[in-house]
Motif scaffolding. Structure first.
Motif, mmCIF file in Angstrom:
data_model
loop_
_atom_site.group_PDB
_atom_site.id
_atom_site.type_symbol
_atom_site.label_atom_id
_atom_site.label_comp_id
_atom_site.label_asym_id
_atom_site.label_seq_id
_atom_site.Cartn_x
_atom_site.Cartn_y
_atom_site.Cartn_z
ATOM 1 N N THR A 1 120.416 89.210 -11.635
ATOM 2 C CA THR A 1 121.080 88.219 -12.471
ATOM 3 C C THR A 1 122.171 88.952 -13.230
ATOM 4 O OG1 THR A 1 118.993 87.029 -12.680
ATOM 5 C CG2 THR A 1 120.752 86.405 -14.191
ATOM 6 N N VAL A 2 123.373 88.426 -13.159
ATOM 7 C CA VAL A 2 124.524 89.123 -13.722
ATOM 8 C C VAL A 2 125.125 88.282 -14.850
ATOM 9 C CG1 VAL A 2 126.130 88.144 -12.045
ATOM 10 C CG2 VAL A 2 126.664 90.340 -13.086
ATOM 11 N N PHE A 3 125.668 88.974 -15.820
ATOM 12 C CA PHE A 3 126.246 88.326 -16.994
ATOM 13 C C PHE A 3 127.651 88.836 -17.201
ATOM 14 C CE2 PHE A 3 121.886 89.585 -17.414
ATOM 15 C CZ PHE A 3 121.256 88.366 -17.475
ATOM 16 N N GLY A 4 128.567 87.906 -17.442
ATOM 17 C CA GLY A 4 129.932 88.291 -17.718
ATOM 18 C C GLY A 4 130.444 87.578 -18.954
ATOM 19 N N GLU A 5 131.606 87.998 -19.382
ATOM 20 C CA GLU A 5 132.235 87.363 -20.540
ATOM 21 C C GLU A 5 133.582 86.778 -20.132
ATOM 22 O OE1 GLU A 5 130.893 89.770 -24.531
ATOM 23 O OE2 GLU A 5 132.301 90.768 -23.183
ATOM 24 N N VAL A 6 133.889 85.657 -20.721
ATOM 25 C CA VAL A 6 135.195 85.029 -20.513
ATOM 26 C C VAL A 6 135.556 84.321 -21.826
ATOM 27 C CG1 VAL A 6 134.250 82.842 -19.597
ATOM 28 C CG2 VAL A 6 136.501 83.604 -18.859
ATOM 29 N N PRO A 7 136.826 84.374 -22.226
ATOM 30 C CA PRO A 7 137.170 83.636 -23.443
ATOM 31 C C PRO A 7 136.788 82.163 -23.279
ATOM 32 C CG PRO A 7 138.996 85.055 -22.763
ATOM 33 C CD PRO A 7 137.970 85.093 -21.655
ATOM 34 N N VAL A 8 136.317 81.555 -24.360
ATOM 35 C CA VAL A 8 135.820 80.179 -24.289
ATOM 36 C C VAL A 8 136.858 79.266 -23.622
ATOM 37 C CG1 VAL A 8 135.133 78.158 -25.633
ATOM 38 C CG2 VAL A 8 134.288 80.417 -26.275
ATOM 39 N N GLY A 9 136.416 78.562 -22.602
ATOM 40 C CA GLY A 9 137.272 77.585 -21.935
ATOM 41 C C GLY A 9 138.198 78.164 -20.882
ATOM 42 N N ARG A 10 138.125 79.464 -20.649
ATOM 43 C CA ARG A 10 139.087 80.081 -19.732
ATOM 44 C C ARG A 10 138.495 80.435 -18.365
ATOM 45 N NH1 ARG A 10 143.148 82.796 -22.264
ATOM 46 N NH2 ARG A 10 143.939 83.158 -20.168
ATOM 47 N N ALA A 11 137.222 80.149 -18.144
ATOM 48 C CA ALA A 11 136.648 80.389 -16.814
ATOM 49 C C ALA A 11 137.374 79.514 -15.791
ATOM 50 C CB ALA A 11 135.159 80.066 -16.811
ATOM 51 N N VAL A 12 137.554 80.047 -14.590
ATOM 52 C CA VAL A 12 138.157 79.251 -13.522
ATOM 53 C C VAL A 12 137.040 78.642 -12.690
ATOM 54 C CG1 VAL A 12 139.683 79.246 -11.531
ATOM 55 C CG2 VAL A 12 140.204 80.723 -13.494
ATOM 56 N N LEU A 13 136.967 77.322 -12.695
ATOM 57 C CA LEU A 13 135.884 76.619 -12.015
ATOM 58 C C LEU A 13 136.318 76.184 -10.617
ATOM 59 C CD1 LEU A 13 134.688 74.456 -15.039
ATOM 60 C CD2 LEU A 13 134.140 76.819 -14.449
ATOM 61 N N ARG A 14 135.399 75.557 -9.917
ATOM 62 C CA ARG A 14 135.739 75.021 -8.594
ATOM 63 C C ARG A 14 136.459 73.691 -8.710
ATOM 64 N NH1 ARG A 14 129.964 76.144 -5.406
ATOM 65 N NH2 ARG A 14 130.026 78.414 -5.661
ATOM 66 N N SER A 15 136.400 73.115 -9.879
ATOM 67 C CA SER A 15 136.770 71.711 -10.042
ATOM 68 C C SER A 15 138.203 71.479 -10.475
ATOM 69 C CB SER A 15 135.829 71.073 -11.065
ATOM 70 O OG SER A 15 135.806 71.851 -12.249
ATOM 71 N N GLY A 16 138.971 72.560 -10.681
ATOM 72 C CA GLY A 16 140.277 72.378 -11.325
ATOM 73 C C GLY A 16 141.449 72.179 -10.387
ATOM 74 N N GLY A 17 141.222 72.111 -9.088
ATOM 75 C CA GLY A 17 142.336 71.980 -8.150
ATOM 76 C C GLY A 17 142.917 70.575 -8.133
ATOM 77 N N SER A 18 144.226 70.459 -7.800
ATOM 78 C CA SER A 18 144.860 69.148 -7.627
ATOM 79 C C SER A 18 145.720 69.178 -6.368
ATOM 80 C CB SER A 18 145.789 68.767 -8.784
ATOM 81 O OG SER A 18 145.560 69.521 -9.923
ATOM 82 N N ALA A 19 145.930 68.019 -5.801
ATOM 83 C CA ALA A 19 146.786 67.895 -4.620
ATOM 84 C C ALA A 19 148.134 68.533 -4.924
ATOM 85 C CB ALA A 19 146.958 66.420 -4.260
ATOM 86 N N GLY A 20 148.616 69.324 -3.986
ATOM 87 C CA GLY A 20 149.876 70.037 -4.191
ATOM 88 C C GLY A 20 149.669 71.511 -4.486
ATOM 89 N N ASP A 21 148.504 71.863 -5.004
ATOM 90 C CA ASP A 21 148.223 73.282 -5.265
ATOM 91 C C ASP A 21 148.229 74.079 -3.954
ATOM 92 O OD1 ASP A 21 147.855 72.772 -7.948
ATOM 93 O OD2 ASP A 21 145.682 73.136 -7.948
ATOM 94 N N ASP A 22 148.714 75.303 -4.051
ATOM 95 C CA ASP A 22 148.574 76.224 -2.927
ATOM 96 C C ASP A 22 147.122 76.689 -2.819
ATOM 97 O OD1 ASP A 22 151.318 76.219 -2.342
ATOM 98 O OD2 ASP A 22 151.715 77.911 -3.699
ATOM 99 N N ILE A 23 146.698 77.021 -1.609
ATOM 100 C CA ILE A 23 145.373 77.628 -1.378
ATOM 101 C C ILE A 23 145.594 79.070 -0.904
ATOM 102 C CG2 ILE A 23 143.212 77.508 -0.099
ATOM 103 C CD1 ILE A 23 143.821 74.535 0.417
ATOM 104 N N TRP A 24 144.917 79.983 -1.557
ATOM 105 C CA TRP A 24 145.052 81.402 -1.240
ATOM 106 C C TRP A 24 143.694 82.019 -0.917
ATOM 107 C CZ3 TRP A 24 149.815 84.137 -1.936
ATOM 108 C CH2 TRP A 24 150.846 83.421 -2.550
ATOM 109 N N VAL A 25 143.741 83.073 -0.141
ATOM 110 C CA VAL A 25 142.524 83.867 0.050
ATOM 111 C C VAL A 25 142.911 85.340 -0.009
ATOM 112 C CG1 VAL A 25 142.609 83.951 2.599
ATOM 113 C CG2 VAL A 25 140.405 84.118 1.419
#
Lengths: 323, 323
Positions: A129-153
């Motif tokens: 089990t791993v724990f990390g820190e991120v400034p409040v509200g700044r995590a990048v979720l799976r849910s934030g994409g919108s049509a028009g966004d580029d997809i990268w790998v």
């Protein structure tokens, strides 16, 4: 016979740099910096599903830490602490020593404090089990994409799948090709620096553990979008291209799991940023398509034809007996 | 066949009350209150070692959560969040549903948010990681005891050991005796309220999972003390006293694991506080002896004789094949 407590003491007690209390009590104590959210993820690894039973325990140890740390990268979080619980069929001190060495090496490489865990007797099972820190509200979720966004790998997905085929004797690989594919499979490199750099850039992100298409599907479902991929833009690694089996190469790239590359979306205004980031990190970043209205994944070929791709990824229960 | 993701969605996604983001992304997001340390503990449960393979999955679920939450009580921490990773030999939906029900019931009973986890195929294995909060510097460790401190234990240790003997057909138990022993074994009650109340009172504390003597030994080693126990003060439960086998009763009380009572030390000035606390919580608290200079555990009998007791507790690897 070495006692459980001796085993733990000898191999699982490591120096920590940012933990108030690690191994030795009923719990570890740590402090999350003010203004930070704690990010928590857990991954369980089992012989036969996540690694071959006869694998080098140091590689298993590395991978157990790496796949967990990769989840922090995928959230744009700084990985900080990790616990390890494991079940072992017997107190095999050599195995434990080498396993602990690999686990600790990965933790050290990413400045993660190994703060404790549990040991018990049972069929081999590794749960971190791993724990990390991120400034409040700044995590990048799976849910934030919108049509028009580029997809990268990032990187060159598919090497780990080819490495597994080589280990299983299903494919001939030699020289550098074998080395790089086995390294991808056995010593995956969590993309922590990339994840952190994408904190203000990516709209949606995850790490590719179950295959590019399957994991992309998770972003699509959460973001309420479809995706259009450009075949010509897919980062086909030279070793994949050279394997002499175009279908297998494409399957490895699109459906192979275990590479732990990052798959992410960004506004199209960010292309220069991504190019600069790729140069800075010396890590290929490929813009493979874009999010679109609707649902599903369509692959656009160079000849202008289009193919609908199934986004189903690896499912431990959906594929009985599958690897 | 039900897919992994469906299984997770259906049974492992529960409402949370104090978590920013639970199931569904690469990690969960939570906030630790200012001025608080995070307390982290992980416990792995395996069939045959921690529960019988044919146990009611709801009981296994309860116990998986309870033994973890108990570690928070033992640190004088408020349990707040928990993750669950599990390996299952097959996607047995009924088993998963009942297991999840028991796990969630224990979480709800202690206001713990179940924030995520992992599911994979493999020999049955349950690994939970629990997180609690404690004001910085206020956790009660194993190391804070000093010679002269009283030693206390909550409840009536030994019931779970008797319950296990009954389940294994090694002991006849009927009626209320059977009910209470099985409840102690299958539905242990983490002493969270007691642990919190002891935050300013106890000098050292842990939960009894491996047997009173073995766990006392951990306090002694960490605190650099020995212990003197008074036989007459040991809380021999009526059902133990009535089992007709004085040696077995004493063994259950002193060496039986799995009761998850709290064992703790306090300055001798705190006896009135402890009495009041026992009344308030309607929980027996027994002052069973005191810490002394030196090392080891001595039992003082009513006739004035003294017996040195081995402090070795249950050791998953030290006793090959042991339960």
């Amino acid at each position: 016979m070495t006692s459980e407590f001796d085993l733990i003491r000898q191999h699982f007690t490591r120096a920590t740099t940012h933990t108030d209390l690690a191994v030795g009590d009923d719990g570890a104590l740590l402090r999350v910096a003010p203004g930070m959210q704690l990010v928590v993820s857990t991954d369980m690894l089992v012989a036969g599903t996540h690694f071959l039973p006869d694998a080098d325990p140091a590689d298993i140890g590395w991978k157990t830490a790496a796949v967990n740390i990769s989840d922090m990268a995928a959230m744009a979080a700084q990985p900080r602490w990790i616990t390890l619980a494991l079940a072992l069929p017997a107190a095999e001190v050599d195995w434990v020593a080498r396993f602990a060495e690999g686990f600790a090496a990965c933790c050290a490489a990413f400045n993660v404090d190994w703060i404790g865990g549990d040991t018990t007797r049972g069929p081999l099972n590794l749960c971190a089990t791993v724990f990390g820190e991120v400034p409040v509200g700044r995590a990048v979720l799976r849910s934030g994409g919108s049509a028009g966004d580029d997809i990268w790998v990032s990187g060159q997905p598919g090497l780990a799948a080819l490495g597994l085929q080589a280990l299983l004797g299903q494919r001939e690989l030699a020289g550098e090709a074998r080395t790089s594919c086995l390294a991808a499979l056995l010593r995956p490199q969590p993309r922590v620096a990339l994840g952190l750099a994408l904190r203000s850039v990516a709209t949606a992100m995850l790490d590719v553990s179950d295959g590019l298409l399957g994991d992309l599907q998770h972003i699509l479902e959460r973001s309420g979008c479809g995706a259009q991929l450009e075949e010509v833009a897919l980062p086909l690694a030279p070793v994949l291209a050279a394997c002499g089996d175009a279908q297998a190469a494409r399957d490895a790239l699109l459906r192979g799991g275990d590479d732990y590359e990052l798959l992410f979306c960004t506004p199209s205004t960010q292309r220069d940023t991504l190019q600069a980031l790729s140069d800075k990190l010396a890590l290929p970043l490929s813009r493979i398509g874009c999010l679109v209205e609707g649902e599903g994944i369509v692959l656009c070929r160079q000849d202008g034809s289009r193919e609908a791709l199934a986004g189903r990824g690896y499912d431990h229960f959906g594929k009985p007996g599958g690897n």
